[in-house]
Design an enzyme around this catalytic site. Structure first.
Site, mmCIF file in Angstrom:
data_model
loop_
_atom_site.group_PDB
_atom_site.id
_atom_site.type_symbol
_atom_site.label_atom_id
_atom_site.label_comp_id
_atom_site.label_asym_id
_atom_site.label_seq_id
_atom_site.Cartn_x
_atom_site.Cartn_y
_atom_site.Cartn_z
ATOM 1 N N ARG A 258 0.842 -1.198 0.000
ATOM 2 C CA ARG A 258 0.000 0.000 0.000
ATOM 3 C C ARG A 258 0.875 1.244 0.000
ATOM 4 O O ARG A 258 1.837 1.331 0.748
ATOM 5 C CB ARG A 258 -0.933 -0.003 1.221
ATOM 6 C CG ARG A 258 -1.904 -1.174 1.194
ATOM 7 C CD ARG A 258 -2.895 -1.164 2.326
ATOM 8 N NE ARG A 258 -3.716 -2.367 2.295
ATOM 9 C CZ ARG A 258 -4.642 -2.667 3.196
ATOM 10 N NH1 ARG A 258 -4.868 -1.847 4.222
ATOM 11 N NH2 ARG A 258 -5.339 -3.779 3.084
ATOM 12 N N ARG A 273 1.877 1.603 10.212
ATOM 13 C CA ARG A 273 1.411 2.019 8.883
ATOM 14 C C ARG A 273 2.596 1.941 7.927
ATOM 15 O O ARG A 273 3.436 2.836 7.884
ATOM 16 C CB ARG A 273 0.853 3.441 8.954
ATOM 17 C CG ARG A 273 0.045 3.862 7.721
ATOM 18 C CD ARG A 273 -0.467 5.282 7.869
ATOM 19 N NE ARG A 273 -1.417 5.399 8.957
ATOM 20 C CZ ARG A 273 -2.712 5.158 8.863
ATOM 21 N NH1 ARG A 273 -3.224 4.780 7.713
ATOM 22 N NH2 ARG A 273 -3.506 5.301 9.911
ATOM 23 N N GLU A 345 -7.168 -0.502 14.942
ATOM 24 C CA GLU A 345 -7.688 -1.567 14.088
ATOM 25 C C GLU A 345 -6.656 -2.674 13.849
ATOM 26 O O GLU A 345 -5.503 -2.404 13.496
ATOM 27 C CB GLU A 345 -8.103 -0.991 12.738
ATOM 28 C CG GLU A 345 -8.581 -2.036 11.738
ATOM 29 C CD GLU A 345 -8.538 -1.545 10.302
ATOM 30 O OE1 GLU A 345 -8.448 -2.398 9.405
ATOM 31 O OE2 GLU A 345 -8.572 -0.316 10.080
ATOM 32 N N SER A 348 -10.581 -6.392 9.965
ATOM 33 C CA SER A 348 -11.730 -5.776 9.312
ATOM 34 C C SER A 348 -12.436 -6.854 8.516
ATOM 35 O O SER A 348 -11.787 -7.659 7.842
ATOM 36 C CB SER A 348 -11.276 -4.641 8.391
ATOM 37 O OG SER A 348 -12.381 -3.979 7.817
ATOM 38 N N ARG A 385 0.582 -6.131 11.504
ATOM 39 C CA ARG A 385 0.274 -5.114 12.519
ATOM 40 C C ARG A 385 -0.040 -5.722 13.882
ATOM 41 O O ARG A 385 0.114 -5.074 14.918
ATOM 42 C CB ARG A 385 -0.893 -4.237 12.050
ATOM 43 C CG ARG A 385 -1.224 -3.114 13.014
ATOM 44 C CD ARG A 385 -2.417 -2.288 12.596
ATOM 45 N NE ARG A 385 -2.121 -1.439 11.455
ATOM 46 C CZ ARG A 385 -2.956 -0.494 11.019
ATOM 47 N NH1 ARG A 385 -4.140 -0.335 11.609
ATOM 48 N NH2 ARG A 385 -2.624 0.254 9.981
#
Length: 420
Positions: A258, A273, A345, A348, A385
């Site tokens: 990403r 991130r 988070e 998801s 993460r």
């Protein structure tokens, strides 16, 4: 892609969905107008073509002036048919272009609002009361010889890292634990390609509002995936599945990429991130009528993993304006991060109804043998993460980290200790 027939029957449903998402509501009327014009143009084309065929048959049987009149009409009809066909095709393209800009219909019951309006459904576990000042995951990772962001930046740039020693063991153990759980639940394991064609990336809805997040290899016209949801959604593209075989449940292990565009200055420390990470992702094709219940099952499997890792977490219902293009409903699990004093988070799960299947043409045959679009769902079962939450929640005063019992067989340690 939304269902145009459903739009015609209940346009207010889409208007309400657009309003809840904070999107343009007027697009509904524009689409209805274009669709009506397209259908009228198609009817005109079919009518003219039918007349053209009829006139063509009559010419061979006619003589004299009648034949001349029919030939003139046939010539005129030929031009009219071509013009009508071109108009219908042009309007069809306009409808297709417009409909692909419209996000999925929000599921009834999803909260209203944006990123700051999440609805907390429940808390599980209680954050530890530490009698020492906790270290953050990067400091712990460096003490343990598990995370090296300096060399990651030297080799690849900002937001890259090396997982070293027990760090690599921890990630492999975490992902293998997730795979084991998924296999026990009946999932088919998959290691998918991480480069996909434009039509697959677009079909999953990631080339709209999320296009800035995606790496594109222009010379090859291929995209690096940000989740194995993308290749798994494309796995059955253009196919008609057996209804009796549904649901198809796949568990994909892949590296993910990403660009993190627009996140400048956010979470720059450590591995929260980053541009590259590994993830184990659940992906399901099922009957649309079973999608809601399947969504809750995916959430329960995510919770089971977090329970095994003995992490305090909360479950949140994501508001309509923060759902993303493809999701009709989304639930996140957020783990407690002691040094930040907040939940972040870690999983998801999304119910994409038949939105992706329409774009990718994934269907099944109903009881009458008619092809219908399937529903697709996805959910995170483990990712890099999670190491952040594992290190911070299970740390000890001396910088060591206790490995949760369920993870020990996969990591080979009960306690991770600082290097001497």
């Amino acid at each position: 892609m939304i269902d145009l027939r459903a739009l015609r029957e209940a346009p207010d449903r889409l208007r309400e969905s657009q309003r809840a998402r904070g999107e343009d509501v007027s697009v509904v009327d524009r689409l209805l107008e274009l669709d009506a014009e397209r259908r009228a143009a198609l009817n005109q084309f079919e009518s003219l073509r039918a007349e053209q065929k009829s006139v063509g048959k009559s010419v061979s049987a006619a003589t004299g002036a009648e034949r001349d009149q029919l030939l003139a009409r046939a010539k005129s009809l030929s031009a009219e048919v071509k013009e009508a066909e071109a108009r219908a095709e042009r309007l069809g393209s306009e409808v297709e272009q417009l409909v692909t800009t419209i996000p999925n219909l929000v599921e009834d019951g999803a909260p209203e609002g944006g990123v700051d309006d999440v609805v907390v459904l429940e808390h599980h576990g209680t954050p530890r009361e530490l009698d020492f000042t906790p270290r953050d995951h990067l400091e712990l990772g460096e003490l343990l010889g598990a995370i090296d962001t300096d060399r990651g930046a030297k080799v690849s740039g900002a937001r890259f890292y090396f997982l070293t020693g027990v760090g690599a063991q921890l990630e492999l153990g975490l992902l293998n634990l997730a795979m084991q759980q998924a296999l026990a639940s009946g999932f088919t394991p998959m290691i998918p390609p991480v480069l996909v064609k434009p039509e697959i990336m677009d079909g999953t809805g990631f080339l709209g509002e999320h296009s800035a997040e995606v790496y594109h290899l222009a010379d090859d016209d291929l995209y690096l995936v940000g989740t194995s949801e993308v290749p798994l959604a494309g796995y059955h593209s253009g196919e008609i599945l057996s209804a009796q075989a549904l649901p198809h449940r796949y568990i994909g292990w892949s590296s993910c990429f990403r660009r993190e565009a627009g996140s400048y200055g956010r979470d720059t420390r450590g591995i929260i991130r980053v541009h590259q990470f590994n993830k184990v992702e659940m992906f399901v094709y099922t009957h649309p009528d079973q999608a809601h219940e399947e969504h809750l099952r995916l959430l329960s499997w995510e919770r089971s993993m977090l329970d095994k890792l003995e992490l305090p977490y909360r479950v949140v219902d994501i508001p309509a304006a923060d759902l993303g293009t493809s999701a009709a409903r989304k639930y996140d699990c957020e783990a407690w991060i002691p040094t930040q004093g907040q939940y972040r988070e870690v999983t998801s799960t999304s119910n994409c109804t038949d939105f992706q299947a329409r774009r990718l043409n994934v269907r099944y045959r109903d009881d009458e043998g008619k092809p219908r679009f399937a529903a697709t769902l996805n959910g995170t079962l483990a990712t890099t993460r999670w190491i952040v939450a594992l290190l911070e929640n299970h740390q000890q005063a001396d910088g060591s980290v206790v490995v949760p019992e369920a993870l020990r067989p996969f990591v080979g340690h009960e306690v991770l200790r600082p290097l001497g």
